[in-house]
Each structure stands twice: as structure tokens, then as C-alpha cells.
Design a protein around this motif. Structure first.
Motif, PDB file in Angstrom:
ATOM      1  N   TYR A  19      14.970  -1.625  21.163  1.00 55.80           N
ATOM      2  CA  TYR A  19      14.796  -1.756  22.608  1.00 55.80           C
ATOM      3  C   TYR A  19      15.244  -3.155  22.990  1.00 55.80           C
ATOM      4  CZ  TYR A  19      12.920  -0.732  27.203  1.00 55.80           C
ATOM      5  OH  TYR A  19      12.788  -0.478  28.541  1.00 55.80           O
ATOM      6  N   ASP A  42      16.465  -6.148  25.851  1.00 54.33           N
ATOM      7  CA  ASP A  42      16.459  -6.721  27.188  1.00 54.33           C
ATOM      8  C   ASP A  42      17.793  -7.447  27.363  1.00 54.33           C
ATOM      9  OD1 ASP A  42      15.196  -7.624  29.732  1.00 54.33           O
ATOM     10  OD2 ASP A  42      15.512  -9.587  28.793  1.00 54.33           O
ATOM     11  N   SER A  87      17.192   2.059  30.694  1.00 54.09           N
ATOM     12  CA  SER A  87      15.880   2.467  31.193  1.00 54.09           C
ATOM     13  C   SER A  87      15.952   2.717  32.690  1.00 54.09           C
ATOM     14  CB  SER A  87      14.856   1.362  30.901  1.00 54.09           C
ATOM     15  OG  SER A  87      13.656   1.596  31.599  1.00 54.09           O
ATOM     16  N   TRP A 119      13.420   0.034  34.145  1.00 48.27           N
ATOM     17  CA  TRP A 119      13.872  -1.345  33.928  1.00 48.27           C
ATOM     18  C   TRP A 119      15.366  -1.318  33.638  1.00 48.27           C
ATOM     19  CZ3 TRP A 119       9.831  -4.014  35.367  1.00 48.27           C
ATOM     20  CH2 TRP A 119       8.568  -3.510  35.118  1.00 48.27           C
ATOM     21  N   GLN A 151      17.206  -3.056  30.739  1.00 45.52           N
ATOM     22  CA  GLN A 151      16.732  -2.801  29.384  1.00 45.52           C
ATOM     23  C   GLN A 151      17.356  -1.518  28.859  1.00 45.52           C
ATOM     24  OE1 GLN A 151      12.443  -2.949  29.596  1.00 45.52           O
ATOM     25  NE2 GLN A 151      12.464  -5.144  30.008  1.00 45.52           N
ATOM     26  N   SER A 160      10.116   3.032  27.204  1.00 49.42           N
ATOM     27  CA  SER A 160      10.232   1.950  28.203  1.00 49.42           C
ATOM     28  C   SER A 160       8.870   1.653  28.842  1.00 49.42           C
ATOM     29  CB  SER A 160      11.273   2.280  29.262  1.00 49.42           C
ATOM     30  OG  SER A 160      10.926   3.403  30.021  1.00 49.42           O
ATOM     31  N   VAL A 214       6.694  -1.157  27.094  1.00 49.74           N
ATOM     32  CA  VAL A 214       7.089  -2.584  27.141  1.00 49.74           C
ATOM     33  C   VAL A 214       6.070  -3.372  27.917  1.00 49.74           C
ATOM     34  CG1 VAL A 214       8.850  -4.202  27.928  1.00 49.74           C
ATOM     35  CG2 VAL A 214       9.513  -2.043  26.900  1.00 49.74           C
TER      36      VAL A 214
END
Length: 134
Positions: free
Chosen positions: A22, A24, A98, A101, A104, A131, A134
């Protein structure tokens, strides 16, 4: 801890899944990772950079903007590419932005023998849960 658990749980549902991560893209950080094998930190960091290039590279962003305009898109600031599937000689890579997000990305890496349709379906089903962790 919740993200690692969500990645681990989702990997169990993805056919022939070897790794999940995952990312960012704003910070360039790999926020969580689960693998069936050991990988160097450099290799894992490169995954985060690759995801950012795939979704937010200058050429990709410009292409998405132009294609959206040419096809009568909404003209919104919404990101054009949401999912990217890459086939290598022995692996299948799925990258999914995501919905909650947009900066992400969830990534799954599977054996190339996995059914791509089933991998994508199962990956889509897991996106919200991962997601949300997080």
C-alpha cells in the motif's frame, strides 16, 4: 498494524498472490507490505516510486488530461487512470488507486499463471477494506 493485517487477509483471497503493498504517492512511502518471500528495502522502495510514476508521471498525467478532453470527459480534476495491470514474463502486477484516498495505491503481485480476471475481481473486492485500514 491494522494495515498489515488487512494486506495479509486480502492476499489470502487473491489467486496466486505473492506480495501486496500500500503506497502513498504524495510522500513516496510504502505504508504497508506483505510478501511471501524476503525482499530488500531498496526493492520495496522502488515499488513505491514505480507506482507514483505509473499514476502521476508527467507524460501519463498529460495523456490522461488530453484523452479526457478529446473524448468529452467531465473536465473534472479526477485522476484519469484508476487501475493498471502489468504482465511481466513471470508475474502479474495490479495497481489500484484508492477511491477514498486518490493519492494512495494498492498493489498486488501474483504469479503469471493466475487468472487475470479473477485477480482483478478479488483485488477490487479488497480495495475498500485495505484502504479503510490506513
Amino acid at each position: 498494524m491494522a494495515l498489515d493485517a488487512a494486506l495479509h487477509t486480502s492476499m489470502q483471497t487473491i489467486p496466486e498472490c505473492l506480495a501486496s503493498g500500500y503506497i502513498d504517492m504524495t510522500s513516496g512511502m510504502l505504508l504497508g507490505v506483505q510478501t511471501s518471500e524476503e525482499h530488500s528495502q531498496d526493492t520495496l522502495d522502488t515499488l513505491a516510486a514505480a507506482a507514483a510514476d505509473l499514476f502521476q508521471g508527467a507524460s501519463v498525467t498529460e495523456f490522461g488530461r488530453k484523452f479526457n478532453e478529446a473524448t468529452g470527459g467531465t473536465g473534472s480534476d479526477e485522476h484519469y487512470f484508476q487501475e493498471i495491470i502489468i504482465f511481466s514474463s513471470n508475474l502479474l502486477h495490479v495497481f489500484m488507486r484508492s477511491k477514498a484516498w486518490p493519492d494512495q495505491v494498492l498493489c498486488y503481485i501474483c504469479r503469471s499463471s493466475a487468472n487475470p480476471g479473477l485477480v482483478l475481481t478479488k483485488a477490487r473486492m479488497s480495495l475498500e477494506a485495505v484502504s479503510g485500514a490506513v
